[in-house]
Design an enzyme around this catalytic site. Structure first.
Site, PDB file in Angstrom:
ATOM      1  N   LYS A  72       0.853  -1.196   0.000  1.00  0.00           N
ATOM      2  CA  LYS A  72       0.000   0.000   0.000  1.00  0.00           C
ATOM      3  C   LYS A  72       0.885   1.240   0.000  1.00  0.00           C
ATOM      4  CE  LYS A  72      -2.993   2.647   3.117  1.00  0.00           C
ATOM      5  NZ  LYS A  72      -3.542   2.709   4.494  1.00  0.00           N
ATOM      6  N   ASP A  78      -2.206  10.653   3.631  1.00  0.00           N
ATOM      7  CA  ASP A  78      -3.582  10.266   3.934  1.00  0.00           C
ATOM      8  C   ASP A  78      -4.222  11.284   4.867  1.00  0.00           C
ATOM      9  OD1 ASP A  78      -5.966   8.989   4.315  1.00  0.00           O
ATOM     10  OD2 ASP A  78      -5.175   7.449   5.648  1.00  0.00           O
ATOM     11  N   LYS A 130      -9.175  13.206   9.051  1.00  0.00           N
ATOM     12  CA  LYS A 130      -8.513  12.823  10.286  1.00  0.00           C
ATOM     13  C   LYS A 130      -8.338  14.042  11.193  1.00  0.00           C
ATOM     14  CE  LYS A 130      -5.615   9.147   8.269  1.00  0.00           C
ATOM     15  NZ  LYS A 130      -5.978   8.035   9.165  1.00  0.00           N
ATOM     16  N   ASP A 186       1.961   6.468   5.468  1.00  0.00           N
ATOM     17  CA  ASP A 186       0.934   5.534   5.004  1.00  0.00           C
ATOM     18  C   ASP A 186       1.360   4.825   3.722  1.00  0.00           C
ATOM     19  OD1 ASP A 186      -1.453   4.330   5.647  1.00  0.00           O
ATOM     20  OD2 ASP A 186      -2.696   5.729   4.524  1.00  0.00           O
ATOM     21  N   ASP A 210     -11.777   7.263   4.982  1.00  0.00           N
ATOM     22  CA  ASP A 210     -10.482   7.023   5.621  1.00  0.00           C
ATOM     23  C   ASP A 210     -10.122   5.544   5.624  1.00  0.00           C
ATOM     24  OD1 ASP A 210      -8.124   7.745   6.839  1.00  0.00           O
ATOM     25  OD2 ASP A 210      -8.954   7.733   8.870  1.00  0.00           O
ATOM     26  N   GLU A 215      -9.363   3.894   2.998  1.00  0.00           N
ATOM     27  CA  GLU A 215      -9.019   3.954   1.566  1.00  0.00           C
ATOM     28  C   GLU A 215      -7.990   2.916   1.157  1.00  0.00           C
ATOM     29  OE1 GLU A 215      -5.417   5.150   3.137  1.00  0.00           O
ATOM     30  OE2 GLU A 215      -7.396   5.776   3.803  1.00  0.00           O
ATOM     31  N   ARG A 217      -7.709  -0.277   1.665  1.00  0.00           N
ATOM     32  CA  ARG A 217      -8.289  -1.509   1.129  1.00  0.00           C
ATOM     33  C   ARG A 217      -8.888  -1.279  -0.260  1.00  0.00           C
ATOM     34  NH1 ARG A 217     -11.951  -1.698   6.338  1.00  0.00           N
ATOM     35  NH2 ARG A 217     -10.068  -0.611   7.013  1.00  0.00           N
TER      36      ARG A 217
END
Length: 487
Positions: A260, A265, A272, A283, A342, A344, A346
């Protein structure tokens, strides 16, 4: 830094520093005894006078001792009992930190620490990882000092011929350093385009082929889950495909590792909190670990085929960003109700899983992601979360983790959790509610891997350190490299 094997004794080796050991009872290793005898009991006196107590990882750097060739002696404590893996790595890191700023050669006379459980080759490999890893310092965006810091030129292992182990450890260490560098890079530099450039640079090695799939092409292909995340940023998203071809049979099914790579993010519309949001540059550490693994493979040249993929985008709260309640169609054709933007990671991973499995027919798949705060809450920064229903995959990854001390803990992935992803408006929702968040994230990904041996590593707690020690850790490069080499 060079790594080599020496057959000289601890008293004879002409090094900037010779490293020997003492336990908590005051017992010197055989190498330390040679130096002690040559110096009329100088090392024994240091223990008797309380300069060192022999505690695990304790160090005492001594000036030149008469009767030996080395310019310095580092006396290192090993504790009360024979070191286990965790304390062994602590000892090696202490040695590296105490000697790295010494120019010239560091000689390690520590082979006596080897045991049936931790053989000499393991110690040598871990020593190379420790020295290489501790030499890393992020300087890309910091003013350079006028005088570069001193650093050891080479490390010599006094003992058996463990050249292969030193080479492997150095390659893993360099791979971890590469992962750290990518992870630590600020997000205004480390964009999906910049990551693609790093992949292209690696293709200077002829055993690696790289393909870049840009955001618009992915949208045309039907990768609606990926596009739902990438479209909210002015930085175009990309899926990066790196093929390492080392097997004698070029058509042999590859082992796939997928990282990933969300280079920043914000959480998207599900924004967030502002506190520590700067750490969301990390991330993309799953992607960084895949890059680091490729770097190590290119140095070691194992006879396997590896499909290394990175799915990279920014998650931003723009006017065209996805909204809670949106329904998107993934590359597999399955529809997804986005309940939280959030979640995201997956979404970008599921389309990459479909693309990799459909186009390359891998023999196995491991995805690596800073996926859930739930996993971080459960396991802290010690263990990465391991999810799989394939017992062979579980055994292989746990074995590689135990050997490398890049620890994992297996968490549940039972079918009973799947119903938490039920949606009234799509084939599935992208979150499963407030409970079992790490497991429901893994359940979501599992729906895109049917028929392929697959495991998921949630590295949200292990990929970086926060606070005063803020920085990427380079995990789980060591785990991934050992897992793939065991293939």
């Amino acid at each position: 830094m060079k790594y080599q094997v020496s057959q000289q004794s601890a008293a004879e080796v002409q090094a900037a520093c010779i490293v020997v050991t003492i336990d908590q009872s005051g017992k010197l290793s055989d190498a330390a005894k040679l130096i002690d005898e040559a110096s009329n009991g100088f090392l024994t006196q240091r223990f008797e006078e309380g300069d060192i107590k022999g505690k695990s990882g304790e160090t005492l750097l001594l000036p030149a001792v008469s009767g030996i060739a080395a310019k310095r002696v580092l006396l290192v404590g090993t504790g009360k009992e024979a070191p286990k893996a965790t304390s062994a790595i602590k000892i090696l890191n202490a040695i590296a930190n105490a000697t790295l700023k010494r120019e010239g050669e560091v000689a390690l006379a520590i082979s006596e620490l080897a045991s049936d459980e931790l053989p000499e080759s393991w110690w040598a490999e871990q020593a190379a990882i420790a020295f290489t890893g501790n030499s890393y310092k992020f300087t890309e965006t910091k003013p350079q000092p006028e005088d570069a810091p001193k650093q050891a030129d080479s490390v010599s292992w006094i003992g058996s011929d463990v050249s292969a182990a030193l080479l492997k450890g150095a390659a893993i260490g360099e791979g971890m350093n590469f992962a750290k560098e990518l992870g630590n890079m600020p997000p205004n530099i480390c964009t999906p385009t910049w990551l693609a450039e790093q992949a292209i640079a690696l293709t200077a090695d002829s055993s690696l082929e790289t393909t870049i799939l840009d955001q618009e092409k992915l949208a045309e292909m039907g990768a609606g889950a990926f596009y739902s995340v990438a479209k909210g940023s002015s930085e175009p998203g990309k899926i990066i495909v790196m093929q390492y071809k080392g097997a004698e049979n070029a058509d042999e099914a590859p082992h796939m590792v997928l990282g990933k790579g969300i280079t920043f993010d914000t959480g998207g519309i599900s924004l967030k909190p502002g506190a520590k949001m700067d750490e969301m540059k990390y991330d993309m550490c799953g992607a960084a670990s895949v890059f680091g693994t490729v770097k190590a493979l290119l140095a070691l040249k194992p006879k396997i085929n590896v499909l290394a993929m990175v799915t990279s985008a920014e998650n931003m709260p723009a006017g065209n960003a996805s909204k809670p309640g949106d329904v998107v169609t993934s590359l597999s054709g399955k529809t997804i109700e986005i309940l939280n933007t959030d979640a995201e990671g997956r979404l970008v991973l599921c389309d990459a899983l479909t693309y990799g499995i459909d186009n390359y027919k891998p023999a196995s798949v491991v995805d690596i992601a800073t996926l859930t705060g739930a996993c971080m809450a459960a396991l802290g920064n010690v263990n990465s979360g391991l999810f799989t229903q394939d017992e062979d995959m579980a055994e292989q990854l746990q074995s590689a983790a135990a050997y490398s001390q890049d620890k994992v803990w297996r968490l549940p992935l039972e079918d009973d959790y799947q119903e938490l992803l039920d949606s009234n408006f799509a084939d599935m929702a992208n979150i499963g509610g407030p409970l079992a968040g790490a497991t429901t994230a893994a359940c979501f990904l599992s729906r895109f891997t049917e028929g392929t041996p697959w495991a998921h590593l949630d590295i949200a707690g292990t990929a970086w350190n926060g606070g005063a020690a803020k920085g990427a850790t380079g995990r789980p490069v060591a785990l991934l490299v050992n897992y793939l080499l065991n293939k």
